[in-house]
Design a protein around this motif. Sequence first.
Motif, mmCIF file in Angstrom:
data_model
loop_
_atom_site.group_PDB
_atom_site.id
_atom_site.type_symbol
_atom_site.label_atom_id
_atom_site.label_comp_id
_atom_site.label_asym_id
_atom_site.label_seq_id
_atom_site.Cartn_x
_atom_site.Cartn_y
_atom_site.Cartn_z
ATOM 1 N N SER A 87 54.080 -30.067 57.004
ATOM 2 C CA SER A 87 53.015 -29.432 56.214
ATOM 3 C C SER A 87 53.561 -28.318 55.330
ATOM 4 O O SER A 87 53.021 -28.051 54.247
ATOM 5 N N GLN A 88 54.644 -27.674 55.769
ATOM 6 C CA GLN A 88 55.203 -26.569 55.000
ATOM 7 C C GLN A 88 56.028 -27.033 53.805
ATOM 8 O O GLN A 88 56.249 -26.266 52.875
ATOM 9 N N MET A 89 56.471 -28.272 53.814
ATOM 10 C CA MET A 89 57.334 -28.722 52.719
ATOM 11 C C MET A 89 56.539 -29.393 51.593
ATOM 12 O O MET A 89 57.090 -29.707 50.553
ATOM 13 N N THR A 90 55.252 -29.600 51.812
ATOM 14 C CA THR A 90 54.445 -30.286 50.803
ATOM 15 C C THR A 90 53.438 -29.336 50.169
ATOM 16 O O THR A 90 53.152 -28.261 50.692
ATOM 17 N N ASN A 91 52.888 -29.765 49.045
ATOM 18 C CA ASN A 91 51.862 -29.008 48.342
ATOM 19 C C ASN A 91 50.499 -29.415 48.891
ATOM 20 O O ASN A 91 50.052 -30.537 48.664
ATOM 21 N N PRO A 92 49.803 -28.541 49.621
ATOM 22 C CA PRO A 92 48.539 -28.924 50.248
ATOM 23 C C PRO A 92 47.455 -29.321 49.250
ATOM 24 O O PRO A 92 46.543 -30.074 49.588
#
Length: 229
Positions: free
Chosen positions: A209-214
């Motif tokens: 979740s931290q490596m992607t653009n939410p």
Amino acid sequence: MTSPTDSGEAANPKRYHHGNLVEALIAATVEIIEERGAEHVSVREAAKRAGVSPGAPFRHFRSKSALLTAVAEQAMNRLTEAVADAHSKVDSADPIVAFEAIGQGYLEWAISNPTHFQIISSRTLIDFDASDSLRDQNEAVRRKMIALLTQAQQQGRLAPDTDFDHLVLAARAFVYGLARMAIDGHFPEWHPSEPPSLAVRKTLRLFISQMTNPETQPHERPEVASGDR
């Protein structure tokens, strides 16, 4: 003519009835590791366990390193199958979900197969560079990960300047570290509230979740259920 018994390959029919010396020696080696540790492995001890003559294995394995490399190849085959199985169970149209599935497959396999994980992980025990199957299968997984990241970037899910090589390295280091901690028994000290099998799944989900653009998530992703093991 030398008979099978003279060569040692039928010295123990119960152990060796299937006629595959390589598989018998690998199985014997895994037993030694599980009982006494990798430092006690020897080609002669594996031969004794397999029920064959001391010289029989040397046609296939001239050293302890060669024997342990064969164990690592077996481990890699099984790991590849586990990752492929995990990947097949998710939405292949979503590259981020598929990327996470590779990590989950790796973690579940490693925690369930600590002996094979130990051998395949240690470059001091095996000759990784001499094995075509180890190098090829490892590279295939790496390329698959980069292909999924490329697809995610094209969908706007990753920053345009994302360095895929370093992101793949970070992801690999992350799941390897989680698996190592779980197998070595560190979770009671660092995360005592959940079983390791559940904790690693949730932690990997957090990393992804931290490596992607939410803002570009295509849909709401399901939470890991508390009963998921």
